[in-house]
Motif scaffolding. Structure first.
Motif, PDB file in Angstrom:
ATOM      1  N   THR A  90       0.846  -1.193   0.000  1.00 62.88           N
ATOM      2  CA  THR A  90       0.000   0.000   0.000  1.00 62.88           C
ATOM      3  C   THR A  90       0.884   1.247   0.000  1.00 62.88           C
ATOM      4  O   THR A  90       2.107   1.155   0.154  1.00 62.88           O
ATOM      5  CB  THR A  90      -0.911   0.033   1.250  1.00 62.88           C
ATOM      6  N   ASP A  91       0.266   2.403  -0.153  1.00 63.23           N
ATOM      7  CA  ASP A  91       1.018   3.653  -0.075  1.00 63.23           C
ATOM      8  C   ASP A  91       1.670   3.798   1.300  1.00 63.23           C
ATOM      9  O   ASP A  91       2.809   4.253   1.407  1.00 63.23           O
ATOM     10  CB  ASP A  91       0.116   4.856  -0.361  1.00 63.23           C
ATOM     11  N   ALA A  92       0.951   3.387   2.349  1.00 60.33           N
ATOM     12  CA  ALA A  92       1.522   3.440   3.705  1.00 60.33           C
ATOM     13  C   ALA A  92       2.724   2.505   3.814  1.00 60.33           C
ATOM     14  O   ALA A  92       3.705   2.827   4.487  1.00 60.33           O
ATOM     15  CB  ALA A  92       0.463   3.072   4.738  1.00 60.33           C
ATOM     16  N   GLY A  93       2.665   1.370   3.139  1.00 65.06           N
ATOM     17  CA  GLY A  93       3.796   0.441   3.128  1.00 65.06           C
ATOM     18  C   GLY A  93       5.007   1.034   2.433  1.00 65.06           C
ATOM     19  O   GLY A  93       6.139   0.888   2.882  1.00 65.06           O
ATOM     20  N   ARG A  94       4.756   1.731   1.320  1.00 61.84           N
ATOM     21  CA  ARG A  94       5.864   2.401   0.614  1.00 61.84           C
ATOM     22  C   ARG A  94       6.488   3.489   1.494  1.00 61.84           C
ATOM     23  O   ARG A  94       7.702   3.649   1.531  1.00 61.84           O
ATOM     24  CB  ARG A  94       5.373   3.010  -0.696  1.00 61.84           C
ATOM     25  N   ASP A  95       5.641   4.230   2.205  1.00 66.07           N
ATOM     26  CA  ASP A  95       6.141   5.266   3.104  1.00 66.07           C
ATOM     27  C   ASP A  95       6.985   4.657   4.225  1.00 66.07           C
ATOM     28  O   ASP A  95       8.060   5.165   4.541  1.00 66.07           O
ATOM     29  CB  ASP A  95       4.995   6.073   3.710  1.00 66.07           C
ATOM     30  N   ALA A  96       6.496   3.574   4.826  1.00 67.40           N
ATOM     31  CA  ALA A  96       7.236   2.917   5.907  1.00 67.40           C
ATOM     32  C   ALA A  96       8.559   2.378   5.395  1.00 67.40           C
ATOM     33  O   ALA A  96       9.588   2.489   6.060  1.00 67.40           O
ATOM     34  CB  ALA A  96       6.405   1.789   6.510  1.00 67.40           C
TER      35      ALA A  96
END
Length: 106
Positions: A90-96
């Protein structure tokens, strides 16, 4: 005995960093293990894949991949693409993943 995989890589062993506030860990920032980083990196590269292929292509045991993908899904960092065990980042995964990159070890 704890395995190296169980060590969060977003915090140095003896100091504070951006993930801490007033000496406390920021609960909104996930702690990624080395396996988590490997899984997120793989999914970022390939897009989406079956859990079994993720395990085979990352060199991790299928049982471990299943438990880590479940944890990453609960944290909102990956999501199931279909009713089958097909996952994508997810986008949150890419950010993390991006936030943790400077903390990675070899």
């Amino acid at each position: 005995m704890a395995t190296p995989d169980a060590q969060p890589t977003d915090r140095p062993a003896g100091g504070s960093d951006a993930g801490e506030r007033d000496g406390r860990i920021d609960p909104d920032r996930p702690s990624l293990t080395r396996s988590d980083e490997r899984l997120l990196s793989y999914l970022a590269d390939v897009g989406a894949d079956y859990q079994a292929f993720v395990a085979g292509n990352t060199g991790l045991y299928d049982d471990h991949v299943e438990s880590r993908l479940t944890a990453l899904e609960d944290a909102g960092l990956v999501e199931r693409v279909s009713g089958e065990a097909v996952y994508r980042i997810t986008d949150a995964g890419r950010d993390a993943l991006r936030d943790d990159c400077p903390c990675w070890s070899d």
